[in-house]
Write an enzyme that holds these catalytic residues in place. Structure first.
Site, PDB file in Angstrom:
ATOM      1  CD  GLU A  79      -3.227   0.906   0.720  1.00 53.04           C
ATOM      2  OE1 GLU A  79      -3.570  -0.236   0.354  1.00 53.04           O
ATOM      3  OE2 GLU A  79      -3.937   1.905   0.560  1.00 53.04           O
ATOM      4  CG  ASP A  97      -7.288  -0.355   7.187  1.00 48.48           C
ATOM      5  OD1 ASP A  97      -7.668  -0.172   8.355  1.00 48.48           O
ATOM      6  OD2 ASP A  97      -7.268   0.541   6.339  1.00 48.48           O
TER       7      ASP A  97
HETATM    8  C1  GAF Z   1      -6.845   4.085   7.142  1.00 47.80           C
HETATM    9  C2  GAF Z   1      -5.470   3.427   7.256  1.00 47.80           C
HETATM   10  F1  GAF Z   1      -5.283   2.538   6.239  1.00 47.80           F
HETATM   11  C3  GAF Z   1      -5.274   2.745   8.590  1.00 47.80           C
HETATM   12  O1  GAF Z   1      -3.954   2.266   8.696  1.00 47.80           O
HETATM   13  C4  GAF Z   1      -5.598   3.689   9.751  1.00 47.80           C
HETATM   14  O2  GAF Z   1      -4.574   4.603   9.977  1.00 47.80           O
HETATM   15  C5  GAF Z   1      -6.940   4.388   9.519  1.00 47.80           C
HETATM   16  O3  GAF Z   1      -7.021   4.982   8.235  1.00 47.80           O
HETATM   17  C6  GAF Z   1      -7.187   5.466  10.550  1.00 47.80           C
HETATM   18  O4  GAF Z   1      -7.270   4.891  11.805  1.00 47.80           O
HETATM   19  O5  GAF Z   1      -7.847   3.118   7.149  1.00 47.80           O
END
Ligand code: GAF
Length: 395
Positions: free
Chosen positions: A166, A178
């Site tokens: 990513e 995520d």
């Molecule tokens: C997005 C990011 F991908 C996660 O890693 C996280 O930081 C989130 O935003 C905020 O909590 O989904």
């Protein structure tokens, strides 16, 4: 969703060797804390991405997005980022696997993945809704590649490699939440993840007479990824200042509220108030997650929900990752006695709010919020009622 094996057969004129399913995620509390090595409380959901895959021998990767009816073919080596975003979620992972192979057996060794593969992909996670559809794609792909090429990766390695993908191919310097949630989710359980040690524990989510409802703004402002990366930098700038006096502080996880107040609140000449606001939100939120888990364990969902409102306030006023539409949705339920908590979820600048609503009142509240949203914005509210589901697995 249609049977992906049937579509795969029709598209590629061959049988899929395996199908992998990977879910989207919700996050109960702990937003923008993952890349600050704090805590998060996500769960995998019953909306997912499926991939079907089979090996090729001609050194090309053939990709087909079933829902979009789009196909792309690229050479399987010397892969570069592509102009089409869904393609990057696949090939970015391939590059990570190739790096892993090289690190294990050197760049001259030949690897089966370099001979290419066919991959078909479909899903029902709404895109841009903050439910991590991109992480679900990446996790499904790495899980399938791991299985098909017998790479021997652990799910933890997969989470770290997809995060890197990513960063490199989608350009978002995201944290681990995520991918971790998609790969490690369990039915009816939320995951408390310590993003520093990566230790995690599962807790059943017993909301009694209440349920989770997602209100989808149906918008995603264009600045979402650039502002996300800026927030990450602002947190790092705060850490640099804190480190000058307290060298043991490596991330905001290590900083106390007192230290943030002492060094960032007063020193406006050096860092400006924005840095203080960002860091204050993060240290507050890291503490809030830990207290919220205690509420959950004590069965006090009212106290838990209250903390969700506090999180939203911090994300909106201090961290500035909310937007007018998200604030309208939270304000629409704030004083409703049947709504225990609500806040924006995920990276921000659009996507969904997550709400804890009394089951018997859900329909009435949906109706009321949809009306407010239509009156105050040019958009239509979409509602998702999700269940907590199993993480990435073979179908
Ligand atoms: C997005 C990011 F991908 C996660 O890693 C996280 O930081 C989130 O935003 C905020 O909590 O989904």
């Amino acid at each position: 969703m249609q049977d992906i094996r049937v579509s795969f057969q029709q598209l590629f004129n061959t049988t899929a060797s395996l199908v992998v399913q990977s879910p989207g995620r919700i996050n109960l509390i702990g937003e923008h804390t993952d890349y600050n090595n704090g805590f998060v409380l996500p769960a995998a959901i019953d909306k997912c991405v499926q991939v079907a895959i089979a090996k090729r021998t001609d050194g090309t990767i053939h990709m087909h997005a079933i829902d979009l009816q789009e196909s792309v073919i690229i050479p399987a080596v010397a892969i570069q980022p592509h102009a089409t975003s869904w393609v990057n979620y696949i090939i970015g992972v391939v590059v990570q696997v190739q790096k892993y192979n090289t690190s294990k057996s050197g760049s001259n060794a030949s690897h089966e993945i370099d001979k290419g593969f066919d991959i078909g992909i479909q899903g029902d996670i709404p895109i841009g809704a903050g439910l991590s559809s991109s992480a679900a794609v990446e996790c499904a792909v790495i899980f399938a590649l791991n299985e098909m090429y017998q790479l021997g990766l652990t799910t933890m390695q997969m989470a770290l490699m997809t995060q890197q993908s990513e960063h490199e191919f989608a350009g978002v310097k995201c944290g681990i939440m995520d991918m971790f949630a998609s790969l490690h989710g369990k039915n009816n359980q939320v995951i408390l993840l310590d993003c520093d040690s990566l230790q995690h524990s599962y807790y059943p989510l017993d909301l009694k007479d209440y349920q989770i409802v997602l209100f989808d703004t149906q918008i995603k402002h264009a600045l979402a990824s650039s502002e996300y990366n800026t927030r990450r930098l602002e947190c790092e700038q705060g850490v640099e200042v804190l480190q000058q006096k307290y060298p043991s502080i490596k991330t905001l996880r290590d900083a106390s509220k007192q230290q943030v107040d002492e060094l960032l609140k007063t020193d406006t000449s050096m860092v400006g108030n924005k840095i203080y606001d960002r860091c204050k939100y993060v240290v507050d939120e890291i503490e809030r997650v830990q207290l919220a888990v205690k509420d959950l364990l004590a069965g006090d969902i009212k106290a838990f929900g209250q903390k969700m409102f506090e999180t939203h306030e911090g994300l909106s006023k201090l961290y500035e990752v909310s937007c007018r539409e998200l604030d309208i949705l939270v304000n629409a339920v704030k004083d409703n006695p049947h709504v225990l908590g609500a806040r924006m979820m995920g990276g921000g600048f659009g996507g969904c709010t997550i709400n804890i609503i009394k089951k018997s009142e859900v329909q009435a509240i949906i109706h009321q919020v949809a009306e407010v949203y239509a009156q105050q914005t040019a958009h239509t509210l979409k509602v998702h009622q999700v269940k907590i589901a199993q993480g990435t697995h073979i179908k």
